[in-house]
Design a protein around this motif. Sequence first.
Motif, PDB file in Angstrom:
ATOM      1  N   GLN A  75       0.831  -1.201   0.000  1.00 33.95           N
ATOM      2  CA  GLN A  75       0.000   0.000   0.000  1.00 33.95           C
ATOM      3  C   GLN A  75       0.867   1.252   0.000  1.00 33.95           C
ATOM      4  N   ASN A  76       1.989   1.160   0.681  1.00 31.17           N
ATOM      5  CA  ASN A  76       2.882   2.319   0.740  1.00 31.17           C
ATOM      6  C   ASN A  76       4.310   1.865   0.443  1.00 31.17           C
ATOM      7  N   MET A  77       4.709   2.099  -0.790  1.00 29.90           N
ATOM      8  CA  MET A  77       6.006   1.589  -1.214  1.00 29.90           C
ATOM      9  C   MET A  77       7.169   2.306  -0.529  1.00 29.90           C
ATOM     10  N   GLU A  78       6.990   3.594  -0.308  1.00 29.67           N
ATOM     11  CA  GLU A  78       8.071   4.363   0.341  1.00 29.67           C
ATOM     12  C   GLU A  78       8.327   3.826   1.751  1.00 29.67           C
ATOM     13  N   ALA A  79       7.233   3.554   2.468  1.00 30.63           N
ATOM     14  CA  ALA A  79       7.377   3.017   3.825  1.00 30.63           C
ATOM     15  C   ALA A  79       8.072   1.661   3.788  1.00 30.63           C
ATOM     16  N   TRP A  80       7.746   0.878   2.770  1.00 31.82           N
ATOM     17  CA  TRP A  80       8.374  -0.445   2.619  1.00 31.82           C
ATOM     18  C   TRP A  80       9.887  -0.303   2.380  1.00 31.82           C
ATOM     19  N   CYS A  81      10.245   0.642   1.511  1.00 20.70           N
ATOM     20  CA  CYS A  81      11.666   0.884   1.233  1.00 20.70           C
ATOM     21  C   CYS A  81      12.379   1.364   2.512  1.00 20.70           C
ATOM     22  N   MET A  82      11.712   2.219   3.248  1.00 21.41           N
ATOM     23  CA  MET A  82      12.302   2.723   4.503  1.00 21.41           C
ATOM     24  C   MET A  82      12.494   1.571   5.490  1.00 21.41           C
ATOM     25  N   ARG A  83      11.514   0.677   5.529  1.00 22.96           N
ATOM     26  CA  ARG A  83      11.599  -0.455   6.460  1.00 22.96           C
ATOM     27  C   ARG A  83      12.773  -1.355   6.089  1.00 22.96           C
ATOM     28  N   ILE A  84      12.933  -1.593   4.803  1.00 28.14           N
ATOM     29  CA  ILE A  84      14.064  -2.414   4.348  1.00 28.14           C
ATOM     30  C   ILE A  84      15.375  -1.748   4.735  1.00 28.14           C
ATOM     31  N   THR A  85      15.450  -0.436   4.534  1.00 29.99           N
ATOM     32  CA  THR A  85      16.670   0.308   4.873  1.00 29.99           C
ATOM     33  C   THR A  85      16.962   0.187   6.367  1.00 29.99           C
ATOM     34  N   ARG A  86      15.928   0.357   7.169  1.00 25.27           N
ATOM     35  CA  ARG A  86      16.120   0.295   8.626  1.00 25.27           C
ATOM     36  C   ARG A  86      16.609  -1.091   9.042  1.00 25.27           C
ATOM     37  N   ASN A  87      15.986  -2.125   8.491  1.00 18.43           N
ATOM     38  CA  ASN A  87      16.393  -3.483   8.849  1.00 18.43           C
ATOM     39  C   ASN A  87      17.845  -3.759   8.446  1.00 18.43           C
ATOM     40  N   LEU A  88      18.219  -3.284   7.261  1.00 17.19           N
ATOM     41  CA  LEU A  88      19.610  -3.486   6.824  1.00 17.19           C
ATOM     42  C   LEU A  88      20.582  -2.746   7.742  1.00 17.19           C
ATOM     43  N   ALA A  89      20.216  -1.521   8.104  1.00 14.02           N
ATOM     44  CA  ALA A  89      21.101  -0.724   8.971  1.00 14.02           C
ATOM     45  C   ALA A  89      21.212  -1.369  10.352  1.00 14.02           C
ATOM     46  N   LEU A  90      20.092  -1.831  10.881  1.00 16.78           N
ATOM     47  CA  LEU A  90      20.131  -2.455  12.209  1.00 16.78           C
ATOM     48  C   LEU A  90      20.911  -3.770  12.166  1.00 16.78           C
ATOM     49  N   ASP A  91      20.770  -4.509  11.059  1.00 13.89           N
ATOM     50  CA  ASP A  91      21.561  -5.747  10.902  1.00 13.89           C
ATOM     51  C   ASP A  91      23.050  -5.423  10.903  1.00 13.89           C
ATOM     52  N   LYS A  92      23.393  -4.356  10.217  1.00 15.08           N
ATOM     53  CA  LYS A  92      24.813  -3.970  10.143  1.00 15.08           C
ATOM     54  C   LYS A  92      25.327  -3.625  11.544  1.00 15.08           C
ATOM     55  N   ILE A  93      24.516  -2.888  12.274  1.00 13.20           N
ATOM     56  CA  ILE A  93      24.922  -2.504  13.631  1.00 13.20           C
ATOM     57  C   ILE A  93      25.107  -3.757  14.493  1.00 13.20           C
ATOM     58  N   LYS A  94      24.190  -4.712  14.366  1.00 14.09           N
ATOM     59  CA  LYS A  94      24.262  -5.921  15.193  1.00 14.09           C
ATOM     60  C   LYS A  94      25.423  -6.818  14.782  1.00 14.09           C
ATOM     61  N   SER A  95      25.537  -7.047  13.476  1.00 11.80           N
ATOM     62  CA  SER A  95      26.494  -8.059  13.003  1.00 11.80           C
ATOM     63  C   SER A  95      27.942  -7.651  13.186  1.00 11.80           C
ATOM     64  N   ARG A  96      28.226  -6.389  13.125  1.00 13.73           N
ATOM     65  CA  ARG A  96      29.636  -5.978  13.177  1.00 13.73           C
ATOM     66  C   ARG A  96      29.988  -5.226  14.447  1.00 13.73           C
TER      67      ARG A  96
END
Lengths: 171, 170
Positions: free
Chosen positions: B53-74
């Motif tokens: 329904q909201n593609m921008e929000a979806w893109c933002m969510r993907i970005t947030r998850n990737l950033a949080l994964d980076k913070i956790k993994s390294r």
Amino acid sequence: MDYNHIIALLDRYWEGETTLEEEALLRRFFSEPHADMPEPLQEAAPLFGFFREEIEQEQALEERLPEPRLPAEASPARVVPLSPFRHWMKYAAVLLMAVGMGYAMKQHQRQETKVHIAEIRQQKEEEETRMAYLETKKALQLLAKNLNKGTEKMQKLAYFNEATGLITGTN
Amino acid sequence: MSLDLFLNQVVPVRQKLFRFAYRLLGNEEDAQDITQDALMKVWSQQEKMPELQNMEAWCMRITRNLALDKIKSRKYRLADELDRAGEVPSAQHSPHTMAEKNDVMVKVRRIIHELPEKYRTIIQLRDMDGYSYQEIADILELDMNDVKVNLHRARKAVREKLQNIQVYGL
């Protein structure tokens, strides 16, 4: 300037009750300098100043954002005809592996044959040893048997000798 | 999803994605990498696009998850945001006024930085990016009421600390 409206808006802002339009109005208000701001507004001014500066800094960084690398479909791959000999190392590696595997299998077979021969030889030696043992045993049994045969004769001979001695001694 | 759709709807929001990643990671280069990764991930999950329904929000969510994964993994070391305090522009005011202003900005930055990640993100999405409650809920995968409650709590926490600055200069 009538600050009452702004103060009321700000109160609603702190309560999380403002709309996006009202928040935009607050941001606009705090983006301009106001000399005689009442205390409630002075309290919020640094926060809105911070938001403004952060946005400005981020916009400066955004300008340095490189162009995105687009997915593969974005630039259709050009088909380049390749010579079959271009990847000669691949073929050489496959050939080498095949030769290596053949050699390894041959070695394995040879090794197995050697082991088999050795086993047969060992079995043969064991058989010969067993046969030799049996032969020796047989010979020794024969010897023992024959030795017992002579004992009786020797006993008689001993009596004869004794008798001969007595006779000779008495005469 | 055709490439045209991707170019017209996803690529234009990359600045927002970058900004979001930058706030989470505090590092420009890593934020650029995460933005690129997010674009590629959006492309790779293009089959989900029709349901969104909201593609921008979806893109933002993907970005947030990737950033949080980076913070956790390294065991990511977040850049001290206070390092950036010196970047505040210094025109129009006297050195004394500027120093005073910088000092206040450093304190406000610290207040925001010290907020729990969820509070901080909600405040930034609302007050800096101007997202609606529903959009924030979509981005953070929260209920809309949770967004309102958390925003209220975040602002309340910020206000208390701002009052301390105002009254005690802390």
